[in-house]
Design a protein around this motif. Structure first.
Motif, PDB file in Angstrom:
ATOM      1  N   ALA A  54       0.827  -1.195   0.000  1.00  0.00           N
ATOM      2  CA  ALA A  54       0.000   0.000   0.000  1.00  0.00           C
ATOM      3  C   ALA A  54       0.875   1.264   0.000  1.00  0.00           C
ATOM      4  O   ALA A  54       0.534   2.250  -0.662  1.00  0.00           O
ATOM      5  CB  ALA A  54      -0.940  -0.007   1.198  1.00  0.00           C
ATOM      6  N   TRP A  55       1.988   1.236   0.757  1.00  0.00           N
ATOM      7  CA  TRP A  55       2.865   2.411   0.795  1.00  0.00           C
ATOM      8  C   TRP A  55       3.517   2.657  -0.556  1.00  0.00           C
ATOM      9  O   TRP A  55       3.744   3.799  -0.942  1.00  0.00           O
ATOM     10  CB  TRP A  55       3.916   2.268   1.888  1.00  0.00           C
ATOM     11  N   ASP A  56       3.815   1.596  -1.271  1.00  0.00           N
ATOM     12  CA  ASP A  56       4.406   1.753  -2.605  1.00  0.00           C
ATOM     13  C   ASP A  56       3.415   2.432  -3.543  1.00  0.00           C
ATOM     14  O   ASP A  56       3.770   3.368  -4.262  1.00  0.00           O
ATOM     15  CB  ASP A  56       4.824   0.384  -3.145  1.00  0.00           C
ATOM     16  N   ARG A  57       2.169   2.001  -3.513  1.00  0.00           N
ATOM     17  CA  ARG A  57       1.136   2.633  -4.342  1.00  0.00           C
ATOM     18  C   ARG A  57       0.908   4.078  -3.924  1.00  0.00           C
ATOM     19  O   ARG A  57       0.731   4.960  -4.768  1.00  0.00           O
ATOM     20  CB  ARG A  57      -0.168   1.843  -4.271  1.00  0.00           C
ATOM     21  N   ALA A  58       0.912   4.322  -2.611  1.00  0.00           N
ATOM     22  CA  ALA A  58       0.726   5.688  -2.113  1.00  0.00           C
ATOM     23  C   ALA A  58       1.871   6.589  -2.581  1.00  0.00           C
ATOM     24  O   ALA A  58       1.644   7.739  -2.981  1.00  0.00           O
ATOM     25  CB  ALA A  58       0.635   5.688  -0.590  1.00  0.00           C
ATOM     26  N   ALA A  59       3.092   6.069  -2.543  1.00  0.00           N
ATOM     27  CA  ALA A  59       4.244   6.850  -2.988  1.00  0.00           C
ATOM     28  C   ALA A  59       4.159   7.140  -4.482  1.00  0.00           C
ATOM     29  O   ALA A  59       4.462   8.258  -4.920  1.00  0.00           O
ATOM     30  CB  ALA A  59       5.534   6.115  -2.656  1.00  0.00           C
ATOM     31  N   ASP A  60       3.745   6.153  -5.263  1.00  0.00           N
ATOM     32  CA  ASP A  60       3.581   6.371  -6.706  1.00  0.00           C
ATOM     33  C   ASP A  60       2.518   7.426  -6.980  1.00  0.00           C
ATOM     34  O   ASP A  60       2.704   8.313  -7.817  1.00  0.00           O
ATOM     35  CB  ASP A  60       3.202   5.066  -7.415  1.00  0.00           C
ATOM     36  N   THR A  61       1.399   7.325  -6.259  1.00  0.00           N
ATOM     37  CA  THR A  61       0.306   8.282  -6.443  1.00  0.00           C
ATOM     38  C   THR A  61       0.736   9.685  -6.038  1.00  0.00           C
ATOM     39  O   THR A  61       0.454  10.661  -6.745  1.00  0.00           O
ATOM     40  CB  THR A  61      -0.930   7.844  -5.637  1.00  0.00           C
ATOM     41  N   ALA A  62       1.440   9.794  -4.915  1.00  0.00           N
ATOM     42  CA  ALA A  62       1.907  11.103  -4.457  1.00  0.00           C
ATOM     43  C   ALA A  62       2.901  11.705  -5.443  1.00  0.00           C
ATOM     44  O   ALA A  62       2.876  12.908  -5.702  1.00  0.00           O
ATOM     45  CB  ALA A  62       2.541  10.978  -3.073  1.00  0.00           C
ATOM     46  N   THR A  63       3.758  10.870  -6.017  1.00  0.00           N
ATOM     47  CA  THR A  63       4.735  11.345  -7.010  1.00  0.00           C
ATOM     48  C   THR A  63       4.024  11.850  -8.257  1.00  0.00           C
ATOM     49  O   THR A  63       4.356  12.926  -8.776  1.00  0.00           O
ATOM     50  CB  THR A  63       5.722  10.218  -7.362  1.00  0.00           C
ATOM     51  N   ASP A  64       3.047  11.098  -8.725  1.00  0.00           N
ATOM     52  CA  ASP A  64       2.276  11.517  -9.902  1.00  0.00           C
ATOM     53  C   ASP A  64       1.508  12.811  -9.632  1.00  0.00           C
ATOM     54  O   ASP A  64       1.470  13.713 -10.479  1.00  0.00           O
ATOM     55  CB  ASP A  64       1.304  10.420 -10.337  1.00  0.00           C
ATOM     56  N   ALA A  65       0.900  12.887  -8.454  1.00  0.00           N
ATOM     57  CA  ALA A  65       0.125  14.078  -8.106  1.00  0.00           C
ATOM     58  C   ALA A  65       1.031  15.306  -7.991  1.00  0.00           C
ATOM     59  O   ALA A  65       0.666  16.391  -8.447  1.00  0.00           O
ATOM     60  CB  ALA A  65      -0.633  13.851  -6.806  1.00  0.00           C
ATOM     61  N   ALA A  66       2.204  15.128  -7.411  1.00  0.00           N
ATOM     62  CA  ALA A  66       3.153  16.245  -7.298  1.00  0.00           C
ATOM     63  C   ALA A  66       3.576  16.717  -8.686  1.00  0.00           C
ATOM     64  O   ALA A  66       3.649  17.930  -8.940  1.00  0.00           O
ATOM     65  CB  ALA A  66       4.367  15.830  -6.479  1.00  0.00           C
ATOM     66  N   ALA A  67       3.858  15.790  -9.570  1.00  0.00           N
ATOM     67  CA  ALA A  67       4.255  16.157 -10.935  1.00  0.00           C
ATOM     68  C   ALA A  67       3.137  16.934 -11.633  1.00  0.00           C
ATOM     69  O   ALA A  67       3.396  17.881 -12.390  1.00  0.00           O
ATOM     70  CB  ALA A  67       4.629  14.923 -11.736  1.00  0.00           C
ATOM     71  N   ALA A  68       1.899  16.554 -11.365  1.00  0.00           N
ATOM     72  CA  ALA A  68       0.756  17.222 -12.005  1.00  0.00           C
ATOM     73  C   ALA A  68       0.607  18.668 -11.542  1.00  0.00           C
ATOM     74  O   ALA A  68       0.032  19.487 -12.261  1.00  0.00           O
ATOM     75  CB  ALA A  68      -0.530  16.444 -11.731  1.00  0.00           C
ATOM     76  N   THR A  69       1.143  19.011 -10.364  1.00  0.00           N
ATOM     77  CA  THR A  69       1.026  20.390  -9.894  1.00  0.00           C
ATOM     78  C   THR A  69       1.868  21.356 -10.729  1.00  0.00           C
ATOM     79  O   THR A  69       1.654  22.566 -10.667  1.00  0.00           O
ATOM     80  CB  THR A  69       1.427  20.535  -8.408  1.00  0.00           C
ATOM     81  N   ALA A  70       2.797  20.840 -11.509  1.00  0.00           N
ATOM     82  CA  ALA A  70       3.634  21.700 -12.358  1.00  0.00           C
ATOM     83  C   ALA A  70       2.801  22.436 -13.404  1.00  0.00           C
ATOM     84  O   ALA A  70       3.214  23.483 -13.900  1.00  0.00           O
ATOM     85  CB  ALA A  70       4.731  20.879 -13.033  1.00  0.00           C
ATOM     86  N   ARG A  71       1.639  21.908 -13.723  1.00  0.00           N
ATOM     87  CA  ARG A  71       0.771  22.539 -14.727  1.00  0.00           C
ATOM     88  C   ARG A  71      -0.161  23.580 -14.119  1.00  0.00           C
ATOM     89  O   ARG A  71      -0.882  24.261 -14.838  1.00  0.00           O
ATOM     90  CB  ARG A  71      -0.065  21.467 -15.425  1.00  0.00           C
ATOM     91  N   LEU A  72      -0.157  23.691 -12.797  1.00  0.00           N
ATOM     92  CA  LEU A  72      -1.077  24.602 -12.119  1.00  0.00           C
ATOM     93  C   LEU A  72      -0.465  25.981 -11.945  1.00  0.00           C
ATOM     94  O   LEU A  72       0.726  26.124 -11.677  1.00  0.00           O
ATOM     95  CB  LEU A  72      -1.447  24.038 -10.742  1.00  0.00           C
TER      96      LEU A  72
END
Length: 59
Positions: free
Chosen positions: A1-19
């Protein structure tokens, strides 16, 4: 679960670059900050990844 959470957090952080920041410390830099991930989101992704790694090494 932590691995998936880390992947999701990484993807979400990258998406903030467009904001475009409209509040907080990044607001005065608005257009200049486009393309750069939010520092807080990036930090959370790093912390989540570190917790995952620590749990793997603990067992």
């Amino acid at each position: 679960a932590w691995d998936r959470a880390a992947d999701t957090a990484t993807d979400a952080a990258a998406a903030t670059a467009r904001l475009l920041p409209r509040k907080g410390r990044a607001r005065p830099h608005a257009e200049k900050s486009l393309g750069t991930p939010d520092a807080g989101a990036h930090s959370l992704a790093l912390i989540t990844r570190a917790v995952h790694g620590a749990l793997l090494n603990h067992h």
